[in-house]
Design an enzyme around this catalytic site. Structure first.
Site, mmCIF file in Angstrom:
data_model
loop_
_atom_site.group_PDB
_atom_site.id
_atom_site.type_symbol
_atom_site.label_atom_id
_atom_site.label_comp_id
_atom_site.label_asym_id
_atom_site.label_seq_id
_atom_site.Cartn_x
_atom_site.Cartn_y
_atom_site.Cartn_z
ATOM 1 N N ARG A 109 -22.156 105.453 86.796
ATOM 2 C CA ARG A 109 -21.687 105.896 88.121
ATOM 3 C C ARG A 109 -22.874 106.011 89.063
ATOM 4 N NH1 ARG A 109 -17.702 110.959 88.217
ATOM 5 N NH2 ARG A 109 -19.631 112.071 87.794
ATOM 6 N N THR A 113 -22.416 107.437 95.521
ATOM 7 C CA THR A 113 -21.032 107.051 95.852
ATOM 8 C C THR A 113 -20.035 107.393 94.749
ATOM 9 O OG1 THR A 113 -21.245 104.882 94.841
ATOM 10 C CG2 THR A 113 -21.924 105.070 97.153
ATOM 11 N N ASP A 205 -22.493 116.345 81.565
ATOM 12 C CA ASP A 205 -22.699 114.892 81.505
ATOM 13 C C ASP A 205 -22.705 114.467 80.036
ATOM 14 O OD1 ASP A 205 -24.173 112.365 81.222
ATOM 15 O OD2 ASP A 205 -24.418 112.522 83.393
ATOM 16 N N ASP A 208 -25.782 112.467 78.694
ATOM 17 C CA ASP A 208 -26.981 113.311 78.589
ATOM 18 C C ASP A 208 -26.870 114.266 77.404
ATOM 19 O OD1 ASP A 208 -28.192 112.129 80.736
ATOM 20 O OD2 ASP A 208 -27.682 113.716 82.166
HETATM 21 C C1 PRP Z 1 -19.815 108.962 82.555
HETATM 22 C C2 PRP Z 1 -18.719 108.846 81.536
HETATM 23 C C3 PRP Z 1 -17.816 107.823 82.156
HETATM 24 C C4 PRP Z 1 -17.919 108.126 83.631
HETATM 25 C C5 PRP Z 1 -16.691 108.872 84.050
HETATM 26 O O1 PRP Z 1 -20.692 107.917 82.468
HETATM 27 O O2 PRP Z 1 -19.204 108.486 80.275
HETATM 28 O O3 PRP Z 1 -18.193 106.484 81.888
HETATM 29 O O4 PRP Z 1 -19.081 108.961 83.792
HETATM 30 O O5 PRP Z 1 -16.674 109.077 85.416
HETATM 31 P P1 PRP Z 1 -15.601 108.373 86.381
HETATM 32 O O6 PRP Z 1 -14.280 108.565 85.745
HETATM 33 O O7 PRP Z 1 -15.759 109.147 87.663
HETATM 34 O O8 PRP Z 1 -15.985 106.935 86.517
HETATM 35 P P2 PRP Z 1 -22.025 107.836 83.327
HETATM 36 O O9 PRP Z 1 -21.783 107.103 84.605
HETATM 37 O O10 PRP Z 1 -22.638 109.199 83.454
HETATM 38 O O11 PRP Z 1 -22.937 106.888 82.449
HETATM 39 P P3 PRP Z 1 -23.573 107.127 80.987
HETATM 40 O O12 PRP Z 1 -22.445 107.083 80.000
HETATM 41 O O13 PRP Z 1 -24.489 105.985 80.855
HETATM 42 O O14 PRP Z 1 -24.271 108.449 80.981
HETATM 43 N N1 URA Z 2 -19.098 111.973 83.616
HETATM 44 C C1 URA Z 2 -19.477 112.940 82.749
HETATM 45 O O1 URA Z 2 -20.232 112.653 81.790
HETATM 46 N N2 URA Z 2 -19.021 114.189 82.938
HETATM 47 C C2 URA Z 2 -18.213 114.524 83.951
HETATM 48 O O2 URA Z 2 -17.817 115.703 84.054
HETATM 49 C C3 URA Z 2 -17.826 113.514 84.855
HETATM 50 C C4 URA Z 2 -18.275 112.249 84.651
#
Ligand code: PRP
Ligand code: URA
Length: 214
Positions: A109, A113, A205, A208
């Site tokens: 994400r 945005t 997150d 993380d």
């Molecule tokens: C997190 C999660 C989803 C997304 C959800 O990923 O694992 O993929 O956010 O959010 P959304 O429904 O608003 O799209 P992130 O973008 O943090 O990436 P990562 O898994 O690499 O940490």
């Molecule tokens: N992605 C995450 O990992 N946690 C949230 O709460 C939303 C998006």
């Protein structure tokens, strides 16, 4: 419509799921405990996520007699992980269904945005012939899940289940609006998103917390 009433949504209701979610939600759970608990929970989540798995009747010779059984036949399902946090879920799914292939869609994400950005795509060439379980622990705005489903649909995948740990009502609605035929299986349906599009109460997150970054 209230998100909990959306057709095709399954929210798990089980004390062991609740217990494991309490560990995942606890901000004091360190990455090794978070990873281990996510792994254990993914085995439980596999039960509803694989509920529509196709099997065929086969005759099996037990040590005593021949009996009719139901068994998976090739082409086996494909588990698709939305990187990177999806691996925390899909690793457990692939242990309960080791015959399945594993595909990866890299999405993150954008921090300003909140729109998903695609950076990687690796799927089996015959994926259109397989049942697909798409996994990501978090369904927040739904942007990442919808983009992943768009990608799978564009290449012709028909039979897809989306599975997550924690869903926000906003994400459930967005996913259902974009792909009403895709069932959603989640361990929990949370209250709402905050102004930064994090799920409340959520677990923070997911990537993380799994990998000890952030
Ligand atoms: C997190 C999660 C989803 C997304 C959800 O990923 O694992 O993929 O956010 O959010 P959304 O429904 O608003 O799209 P992130 O973008 O943090 O990436 P990562 O898994 O690499 O940490
Ligand atoms: N992605 C995450 O990992 N946690 C949230 O709460 C939303 C998006």
């Amino acid at each position: 419509m209230n998100a909990s009433q959306i057709p095709g949504l399954t929210v798990m209701d089980h004390p062991l799921v609740d217990h494991k979610l309490s560990i995942l939600r606890d901000h004091e759970s360190p990455p090794h405990r978070f990873r281990q608990t996510l792994h254990e929970l993914s085995w439980l989540l596999a039960y509803p996520a694989f509920a529509a798995l196709k099997t065929e009747g086969v005759d099996i010779q037990t040590p005593l007699e021949v009996t009719s059984c139901q068994a998976m036949q090739p082409p086996y399902p494909c588990l698709v992980s939305i990187l990177r946090a999806g691996n925390g879920l899909i690793d457990g799914f692939s242990q309960v269904c080791p015959e399945a292939s594993v595909g990866h869609l890299g999405l993150y994400r954008d921090h300003d945005t909140m729109a998903p950005i695609s950076y990687y795509n690796s799927l089996p060439t015959d994926i259109t012939q397989r049942q697909v379980i798409l996994g990501d622990p978090m369904l927040a705005t739904g942007g990442s899940a919808v983009m992943a489903l768009d990608t799978l649909r564009e290449i012709g995948v028909r039979d897809i289940v989306f599975s997550c740990l924690v869903a926000a009502p906003e994400g459930v609605k967005a996913l259902h609006d974009a792909h009403p035929d895709v069932p959603i299986v989640t361990a929990a349906l949370d209250r709402e998103l905050n102004e930064s599009c994090y799920i409340l109460p959520g677990l923070g997150d997911a990537g993380d917390r799994i990998y000890g970054t952030g």
